[in-house]
Design a protein around this motif. Structure first.
Motif, PDB file in Angstrom:
ATOM      1  N   LEU A 136      -7.332   1.517  -2.199  1.00  0.00           N
ATOM      2  CA  LEU A 136      -6.752   2.132  -3.396  1.00  0.00           C
ATOM      3  C   LEU A 136      -7.534   3.385  -3.791  1.00  0.00           C
ATOM      4  N   SER A 137      -8.851   3.292  -3.726  1.00  0.00           N
ATOM      5  CA  SER A 137      -9.688   4.446  -4.088  1.00  0.00           C
ATOM      6  C   SER A 137      -9.459   5.626  -3.162  1.00  0.00           C
ATOM      7  N   THR A 138      -9.186   5.367  -1.903  1.00  0.00           N
ATOM      8  CA  THR A 138      -8.913   6.434  -0.940  1.00  0.00           C
ATOM      9  C   THR A 138      -7.659   7.207  -1.346  1.00  0.00           C
ATOM     10  N   LEU A 139      -6.623   6.489  -1.753  1.00  0.00           N
ATOM     11  CA  LEU A 139      -5.384   7.141  -2.184  1.00  0.00           C
ATOM     12  C   LEU A 139      -5.606   7.960  -3.446  1.00  0.00           C
ATOM     13  N   VAL A 140      -6.399   7.418  -4.366  1.00  0.00           N
ATOM     14  CA  VAL A 140      -6.702   8.130  -5.612  1.00  0.00           C
ATOM     15  C   VAL A 140      -7.521   9.385  -5.320  1.00  0.00           C
ATOM     16  N   MET A 141      -8.508   9.257  -4.431  1.00  0.00           N
ATOM     17  CA  MET A 141      -9.365  10.398  -4.106  1.00  0.00           C
ATOM     18  C   MET A 141      -8.548  11.553  -3.531  1.00  0.00           C
ATOM     19  N   ALA A 142      -7.601  11.251  -2.692  1.00  0.00           N
ATOM     20  CA  ALA A 142      -6.779  12.311  -2.097  1.00  0.00           C
ATOM     21  C   ALA A 142      -6.033  13.090  -3.166  1.00  0.00           C
ATOM     22  N   LEU A 144       0.836  -1.199   0.000  1.00  0.00           N
ATOM     23  CA  LEU A 144       0.000   0.000   0.000  1.00  0.00           C
ATOM     24  C   LEU A 144       0.875   1.255   0.000  1.00  0.00           C
ATOM     25  N   ASP A 145       1.925   1.251   0.802  1.00  0.00           N
ATOM     26  CA  ASP A 145       2.843   2.392   0.844  1.00  0.00           C
ATOM     27  C   ASP A 145       3.515   2.592  -0.515  1.00  0.00           C
ATOM     28  N   ARG A 146       3.892   1.509  -1.168  1.00  0.00           N
ATOM     29  CA  ARG A 146       4.517   1.612  -2.489  1.00  0.00           C
ATOM     30  C   ARG A 146       3.529   2.141  -3.515  1.00  0.00           C
ATOM     31  N   PHE A 147       2.251   1.717  -3.430  1.00  0.00           N
ATOM     32  CA  PHE A 147       1.240   2.235  -4.341  1.00  0.00           C
ATOM     33  C   PHE A 147       1.031   3.733  -4.091  1.00  0.00           C
ATOM     34  N   ALA A 148       1.012   4.141  -2.835  1.00  0.00           N
ATOM     35  CA  ALA A 148       0.880   5.563  -2.508  1.00  0.00           C
ATOM     36  C   ALA A 148       2.046   6.346  -3.100  1.00  0.00           C
ATOM     37  N   ALA A 149       3.248   5.775  -3.070  1.00  0.00           N
ATOM     38  CA  ALA A 149       4.413   6.439  -3.668  1.00  0.00           C
ATOM     39  C   ALA A 149       4.262   6.545  -5.187  1.00  0.00           C
ATOM     40  N   LEU A 150       3.676   5.523  -5.818  1.00  0.00           N
ATOM     41  CA  LEU A 150       3.427   5.589  -7.263  1.00  0.00           C
ATOM     42  C   LEU A 150       2.465   6.733  -7.580  1.00  0.00           C
ATOM     43  N   ILE A 151       1.420   6.867  -6.776  1.00  0.00           N
ATOM     44  CA  ILE A 151       0.451   7.938  -7.011  1.00  0.00           C
ATOM     45  C   ILE A 151       1.097   9.298  -6.786  1.00  0.00           C
ATOM     46  N   GLY A 152       1.970   9.399  -5.815  1.00  0.00           N
ATOM     47  CA  GLY A 152       2.644  10.661  -5.544  1.00  0.00           C
ATOM     48  C   GLY A 152       3.792  10.954  -6.492  1.00  0.00           C
ATOM     49  N   GLY A 153       4.146   9.991  -7.325  1.00  0.00           N
ATOM     50  CA  GLY A 153       5.281  10.149  -8.226  1.00  0.00           C
ATOM     51  C   GLY A 153       4.868  10.322  -9.672  1.00  0.00           C
ATOM     52  N   GLU A 154       5.770   9.915 -10.554  1.00  0.00           N
ATOM     53  CA  GLU A 154       5.573  10.147 -11.982  1.00  0.00           C
ATOM     54  C   GLU A 154       4.394   9.381 -12.576  1.00  0.00           C
ATOM     55  N   VAL A 169     -10.381   7.196 -12.089  1.00  0.00           N
ATOM     56  CA  VAL A 169     -11.474   8.150 -12.274  1.00  0.00           C
ATOM     57  C   VAL A 169     -12.294   7.805 -13.520  1.00  0.00           C
ATOM     58  N   ASN A 170     -11.632   7.292 -14.546  1.00  0.00           N
ATOM     59  CA  ASN A 170     -12.289   6.971 -15.821  1.00  0.00           C
ATOM     60  C   ASN A 170     -12.466   5.477 -16.022  1.00  0.00           C
ATOM     61  N   GLU A 171     -12.516   4.729 -14.954  1.00  0.00           N
ATOM     62  CA  GLU A 171     -12.550   3.263 -15.039  1.00  0.00           C
ATOM     63  C   GLU A 171     -13.643   2.753 -15.977  1.00  0.00           C
ATOM     64  N   HIS A 172     -14.827   3.296 -15.878  1.00  0.00           N
ATOM     65  CA  HIS A 172     -15.933   2.834 -16.714  1.00  0.00           C
ATOM     66  C   HIS A 172     -15.659   3.112 -18.193  1.00  0.00           C
ATOM     67  N   ALA A 173     -15.201   4.317 -18.515  1.00  0.00           N
ATOM     68  CA  ALA A 173     -14.928   4.688 -19.902  1.00  0.00           C
ATOM     69  C   ALA A 173     -13.776   3.874 -20.489  1.00  0.00           C
ATOM     70  N   LEU A 174     -12.781   3.559 -19.676  1.00  0.00           N
ATOM     71  CA  LEU A 174     -11.614   2.835 -20.168  1.00  0.00           C
ATOM     72  C   LEU A 174     -11.848   1.332 -20.278  1.00  0.00           C
ATOM     73  N   ALA A 175     -12.868   0.832 -19.605  1.00  0.00           N
ATOM     74  CA  ALA A 175     -13.109  -0.618 -19.582  1.00  0.00           C
ATOM     75  C   ALA A 175     -13.279  -1.202 -20.978  1.00  0.00           C
ATOM     76  N   GLY A 176     -13.778  -0.430 -21.917  1.00  0.00           N
ATOM     77  CA  GLY A 176     -13.987  -0.935 -23.268  1.00  0.00           C
ATOM     78  C   GLY A 176     -12.788  -0.799 -24.182  1.00  0.00           C
ATOM     79  N   LEU A 177     -11.720  -0.214 -23.705  1.00  0.00           N
ATOM     80  CA  LEU A 177     -10.532  -0.018 -24.536  1.00  0.00           C
ATOM     81  C   LEU A 177      -9.570  -1.186 -24.369  1.00  0.00           C
ATOM     82  N   PRO A 178      -9.232  -1.854 -25.463  1.00  0.00           N
ATOM     83  CA  PRO A 178      -8.299  -2.986 -25.351  1.00  0.00           C
ATOM     84  C   PRO A 178      -6.981  -2.620 -24.668  1.00  0.00           C
ATOM     85  N   ALA A 179      -6.459  -1.446 -24.975  1.00  0.00           N
ATOM     86  CA  ALA A 179      -5.177  -1.047 -24.394  1.00  0.00           C
ATOM     87  C   ALA A 179      -5.271  -0.839 -22.891  1.00  0.00           C
TER      88      ALA A 179
END
Length: 187
Positions: free
Chosen positions: A152-158, A91-101, A111-121
């Motif tokens: 994970l959603s909590t970290l993204v929301m922040a 979890l700490d490493r994921f938080a660092a990913l969100i805070g980084g590049e 945030v766009n999970e629903h819209a991206l779900a249909g994209l193969p990439a």
């Protein structure tokens, strides 16, 4: 091609990627056009299309950088459910990913999970994020799966809702990490 020209190409490509990800996150992936991205950057559409043919290309170019790190995080939690100290470290490493590049991409994907779900990439990125959420949970029951996803959603929301939450980016990140840890600290 000279190094200077090569550096300008890389810089323009990175500016396009960063601006597009920010706009996809704030306006929505489906509502943002590459023409709007070009306008925001004050570059021509042909210049933008020289670097990226589509919005999906912008996302794909970013995925390749973060997928190995997400796969490594998920693998570090196997077999699931992992002990608390391994889940906390992941979890700490994921938080660092969100805070980084990679933060802009990870926030954009959630945030766009629903819209991206249909994209193969996007399928592989969303698969890795879902696998990480499942592996982070303190158990393989509904409660554990919800806790992993909420953490994970909590970290993204922040990161994505600063104006609504207030405080500094550092304060939001620290509060979100503390709350995410609470969600996962069920033995």
């Amino acid at each position: 091609m000279s190094e200077r020209a090569d550096g300008r190409r890389t810089d323009t490509r990175e500016r396009i990627r960063a601006t597009a990800l920010e706009m996809f996150t704030t306006q929505g992936y489906e509502r943002t056009t590459l023409a709007e991205v070009a306008e925001r950057l004050a570059i021509t559409r042909p210049a933008l299309y020289h670097h990226f043919r589509s919005k999906e290309d912008v996302l794909t170019s970013s995925y390749n950088r973060v997928l190995p790190e997400l796969a490594e995080l998920t693998e570090s939690l196997q077999p699931a459910p992992a002990p608390w100290h391994r889940r906390r470290d992941a979890l700490d490493r994921f938080a660092a990913l969100i805070g980084g590049e990679h933060g802009a991409l990870l926030v954009c994907a959630r945030v766009n999970e629903h819209a991206l779900a249909g994209l193969p990439a996007a399928a592989e990125l969303l698969h890795h994020l879902d696998a990480l959420a499942r592996s982070l949970g303190p158990g393989d029951d509904i409660d554990g799966r919800i806790r992993g996803r909420l953490a994970l959603s909590t970290l993204v929301m922040a990161e994505s809702r600063g104006a609504q939450l207030g405080g500094t980016a550092e304060q939001r990140a620290a509060a979100a990490l503390a709350l995410a840890r609470e969600l996962l600290n069920r033995q």
